[in-house]
Design an enzyme around this catalytic site. Structure first.
Site, mmCIF file in Angstrom:
data_model
loop_
_atom_site.group_PDB
_atom_site.id
_atom_site.type_symbol
_atom_site.label_atom_id
_atom_site.label_comp_id
_atom_site.label_asym_id
_atom_site.label_seq_id
_atom_site.Cartn_x
_atom_site.Cartn_y
_atom_site.Cartn_z
ATOM 1 N N GLU A 180 10.651 -20.093 24.691
ATOM 2 C CA GLU A 180 11.238 -18.857 24.171
ATOM 3 C C GLU A 180 11.681 -17.995 25.347
ATOM 4 O O GLU A 180 10.922 -17.803 26.300
ATOM 5 C CB GLU A 180 10.233 -18.090 23.316
ATOM 6 C CG GLU A 180 9.786 -18.817 22.064
ATOM 7 C CD GLU A 180 8.794 -17.989 21.261
ATOM 8 O OE1 GLU A 180 9.235 -17.223 20.396
ATOM 9 O OE2 GLU A 180 7.586 -18.106 21.527
ATOM 10 N N ASP B 290 -1.158 -19.026 18.861
ATOM 11 C CA ASP B 290 0.084 -18.653 18.183
ATOM 12 C C ASP B 290 0.950 -19.863 17.864
ATOM 13 O O ASP B 290 1.516 -19.950 16.771
ATOM 14 C CB ASP B 290 0.856 -17.658 19.040
ATOM 15 C CG ASP B 290 2.055 -17.064 18.307
ATOM 16 O OD1 ASP B 290 1.952 -16.873 17.080
ATOM 17 O OD2 ASP B 290 3.079 -16.804 18.956
ATOM 18 N N ARG C 177 0.808 -1.210 0.000
ATOM 19 C CA ARG C 177 0.000 0.000 0.000
ATOM 20 C C ARG C 177 0.846 1.268 0.000
ATOM 21 O O ARG C 177 0.381 2.321 -0.406
ATOM 22 C CB ARG C 177 -0.913 -0.002 1.228
ATOM 23 C CG ARG C 177 -1.930 -1.142 1.250
ATOM 24 C CD ARG C 177 -2.578 -1.280 2.614
ATOM 25 N NE ARG C 177 -3.619 -2.306 2.634
ATOM 26 C CZ ARG C 177 -4.134 -2.813 3.731
ATOM 27 N NH1 ARG C 177 -3.716 -2.401 4.904
ATOM 28 N NH2 ARG C 177 -5.077 -3.737 3.666
ATOM 29 N N LYS D 81 0.056 -18.268 8.328
ATOM 30 C CA LYS D 81 -0.743 -18.429 9.538
ATOM 31 C C LYS D 81 -0.895 -17.067 10.204
ATOM 32 O O LYS D 81 -0.092 -16.166 9.920
ATOM 33 C CB LYS D 81 -0.095 -19.448 10.478
ATOM 34 C CG LYS D 81 1.116 -18.929 11.269
ATOM 35 C CD LYS D 81 1.547 -19.962 12.290
ATOM 36 C CE LYS D 81 2.590 -19.399 13.216
ATOM 37 N NZ LYS D 81 2.106 -18.395 14.161
ATOM 38 N N LYS E 149 11.626 -26.867 8.982
ATOM 39 C CA LYS E 149 12.882 -26.974 9.714
ATOM 40 C C LYS E 149 13.546 -28.321 9.433
ATOM 41 O O LYS E 149 12.884 -29.357 9.329
ATOM 42 C CB LYS E 149 12.650 -26.786 11.217
ATOM 43 C CG LYS E 149 12.270 -25.357 11.589
ATOM 44 C CD LYS E 149 12.117 -25.194 13.079
ATOM 45 C CE LYS E 149 11.807 -23.743 13.437
ATOM 46 N NZ LYS E 149 12.936 -22.845 13.144
ATOM 47 N N HIS F 238 2.104 -25.164 15.490
ATOM 48 C CA HIS F 238 3.439 -25.758 15.586
ATOM 49 C C HIS F 238 3.451 -27.050 16.402
ATOM 50 O O HIS F 238 3.938 -28.094 15.943
ATOM 51 C CB HIS F 238 4.415 -24.767 16.230
ATOM 52 C CG HIS F 238 4.597 -23.505 15.460
ATOM 53 N ND1 HIS F 238 4.352 -23.404 14.117
ATOM 54 C CD2 HIS F 238 5.019 -22.268 15.853
ATOM 55 C CE1 HIS F 238 4.608 -22.167 13.706
ATOM 56 N NE2 HIS F 238 5.005 -21.471 14.746
ATOM 57 N N HIS G 88 5.860 -22.617 9.128
ATOM 58 C CA HIS G 88 7.298 -22.663 8.886
ATOM 59 C C HIS G 88 8.007 -23.740 9.708
ATOM 60 O O HIS G 88 9.099 -24.187 9.349
ATOM 61 C CB HIS G 88 7.931 -21.295 9.149
ATOM 62 C CG HIS G 88 8.023 -20.923 10.598
ATOM 63 N ND1 HIS G 88 7.018 -20.269 11.264
ATOM 64 C CD2 HIS G 88 9.011 -21.114 11.509
ATOM 65 C CE1 HIS G 88 7.374 -20.065 12.512
ATOM 66 N NE2 HIS G 88 8.568 -20.569 12.698
ATOM 67 N N LYS H 111 6.549 -18.015 26.664
ATOM 68 C CA LYS H 111 7.493 -16.912 26.491
ATOM 69 C C LYS H 111 8.117 -16.546 27.831
ATOM 70 O O LYS H 111 7.576 -16.834 28.892
ATOM 71 C CB LYS H 111 6.796 -15.703 25.875
ATOM 72 C CG LYS H 111 6.407 -15.904 24.416
ATOM 73 C CD LYS H 111 5.879 -14.628 23.804
ATOM 74 C CE LYS H 111 5.658 -14.791 22.297
ATOM 75 N NZ LYS H 111 6.910 -15.015 21.552
#
Length: 539
Positions: free
Chosen positions: A266, A285, A90, A198, A232, A290, A228, A390
């Site tokens: 994480e 998420d 945009r 996703k 891996k 995953h 993704h 996290k």
């Protein structure tokens, strides 16, 4: 009368046919120096010449992942010479200013730095197209532009559309592609494929609706839903490890396996993605996609063949064998958490509610742990423990297959009773596979110690492992959907996650924050596994 003798005449070739022949000659030639040490290490295929259209080209995902991955494919001669990319966004840009932005992103995010001449070749194949996703005229111009590029390059209508935008824009872009006929595959050639990022929906109902909207325009064989994690290297090797080695598959069942743990930790917080994370949380998420994808690869039956549909058929069977949770099941088998202030890697960090663009009274979970059962002949009675969070002590993703102990503890009177065997598959970082077993310590006595056999990719192979996006982008260009999720697979995963999220929405407010940043999550997560007489593996 038909001629019976004399030299055969060849009909004159069209300009298009001559162009296609020239393209074929150029594709067979090497663009720049090839590393001879790579020969024989892998079977590499180069896609047909095509035009890639990247929607959301000015966004963070495109600059951090997509452009660096494409640049590496170009560097390693895995893109055709006449490949072109049209970047749709945009913002007002011309080709020069947009290429300058890509150059800066490549400097920051590239896995391997590109030489200046290679970078110039890559950037020269990228052009910018400005337009809003709701602007009919912008898509009409795009259709004309793509037809002109086909005529110039001889790409014969082969096009890959990549949606690296917010999920709310997916239906609008798909509808515009359908309105302009850009989804139509040409008779006798000219493929059209669409890659969708996703999250694919927010719950089961929205995923079904999005599948219907995409299905009105594209056939399922044209749709590539990307996760993704499936690209891996260690995840891809999991299938080879299971089905290419005869010593493990006979043990891969409820008779020998005590339980399975899948952890995605994480150390980072939400960084600058507070507004996005507020709408998703850990369950949407990473767990719904995953972790459930990793679970299916561990638990699936051997496919009849190694093609995309056979592989995905077996993964769907696993998801459908997991019983859906009711409210009581969620209370008993699911733990959620949110991090408060603490210390990570010897540095003080703030709590989630103090992060940018996060509600001061947020109920969004940054940690989730659950206990799942798979009701089939192979895994009945074997619990699968999943956890993701996290601001945990370290960054690590691992699948741990905990085997049962020996039926008779022959060495229980020794100084150290050997622990049951464990197979740990490290997804990131330090990708590799670890096998734990008992061994006698050298000496006169009978001292037994648990030892490990550790395989790491970095030390075993002198090759440059591709990034997950490189693998998946190349597969989409080649038309290999093995590592992409199918419509029924997405819906089956949401059928597991949606009741969990819904029970939280309708239940009492959580007591957040309930774990300190830099720890392994709330105490309730330890209780979840310890009540079964087990404990989380120390990573």
């Amino acid at each position: 009368m038909a001629r019976t003798g004399g030299p055969a005449t060849t009909p004159p070739r069209t300009i298009r046919e001559e162009r296609i022949e020239r393209i074929g000659r150029r594709r067979r030639s090497v663009r720049h120096d090839v590393n001879p040490l790579r020969e024989g290490l892998r079977l590499e295929r180069v896609p047909d010449p095509h035009v890639m259209v990247l929607f959301g080209a000015t966004g963070d995902l495109s600059h951090r992942k997509v452009f660096p991955a494409l640049a590496q494919l170009w560097r390693t001669n895995l893109l055709p010479q006449d490949w072109q990319l049209v970047a749709v966004g945009r913002r007002p840009h011309d080709d020069a200013t947009f290429r300058a932005e890509i150059t800066a992103s490549l400097e920051q995010y590239s896995r391997v730095r590109l030489e200046s001449d290679v970078a110039a070749q890559f950037l020269g194949r990228i052009s910018y197209h400005q337009g809003d996703f709701g602007d009919d005229e912008a898509f009409d111009r795009l259709a004309v532009r793509l037809d002109a590029m086909d005529a110039e390059l001889g790409t014969q209508g082969d096009r890959l559309f990549y949606l690296a935008t917010q999920s709310s824009a997916f239906p609008q872009i798909v509808a515009q592609l359908g309105r302009t006929g850009l989804d139509h595959e040409l008779h006798g050639g000219g493929w059209r494929r669409i890659v969708i990022e996703k999250p694919f929906g927010r719950d089961l109902d929205s995923a079904r609706k999005l599948n219907r909207e995409v299905g009105r325009v594209f056939r399922e064989s044209q749709v590539y839903r990307i996760d993704h994690y499936l690209g891996k290297e260690t995840v891809r090797n999991l299938m080879v490890f299971r089905f290419g080695n005869g010593i493990f598959e006979p043990l891969w069942n409820r008779r020998y396996v005590d339980h399975v743990q899948i952890t995605m930790a994480e150390s980072l917080g939400v960084e600058e993605r507070g507004s996005f994370y507020e709408e998703t949380g850990a369950t949407r998420d990473v767990v719904q996609n995953h972790l459930l994808q990793l679970l299916t690869l561990v638990a699936m039956e051997p496919p009849a063949t190694f093609d995309a549909d056979a592989l995905r058929d077996e993964k769907v069977k696993v998801l459908r064998a997991i019983p859906e949770f009711g409210a009581a099941d969620v209370a008993a088998n699911v733990v959620r958490g949110q991090y408060g202030p603490g210390w990570v890697e010897a540095k003080p960090v703030q709590g989630y509610r103090a992060e940018t663009a996060v509600d001061a009274q947020s109920e969004t979970e940054t940690f989730m742990a659950t206990r799942l059962q798979i009701d089939d002949w192979r895994w009945s009675g074997v619990p699968f423990y999943l956890r993701a969070g996290k601001r945990l002590p370290k960054r690590a993703t691992e699948i741990a297959i905990q085997f049962k102990g020996v039926p008779h503890r022959l060495f229980r009177d020794s100084a150290v009773d050997p622990q049951p065997n464990l197979l740990a598959i490290r997804i990131q970082p330090d990708e590799g596979i670890l096998l734990r077993f008992g061994s006698k310590v050298p000496g006169l006595g009978l001292d037994i110690r648990t030892v490990t056999m550790d395989f790491t990719y970095g030390s075993a192979f002198s090759v440059d492992s591709p990034d997950a996006y490189e693998t998946l982008l190349l597969d989409a260009m080649l038309g290999d959907a093995s590592l992409f999720t199918r419509a029924d697979e997405v819906e089956a995963a949401w059928a597991i996650a949606t009741p969990i999220v819904d029970s939280w929405v309708n239940g009492p407010a959580p007591d957040f924050p309930n774990y300190v940043a830099g720890t392994w999550g709330p105490n309730a997560a330890d209780t979840l596994i310890e009540r079964d007489g087990r404990h989380w593996r120390r990573i």
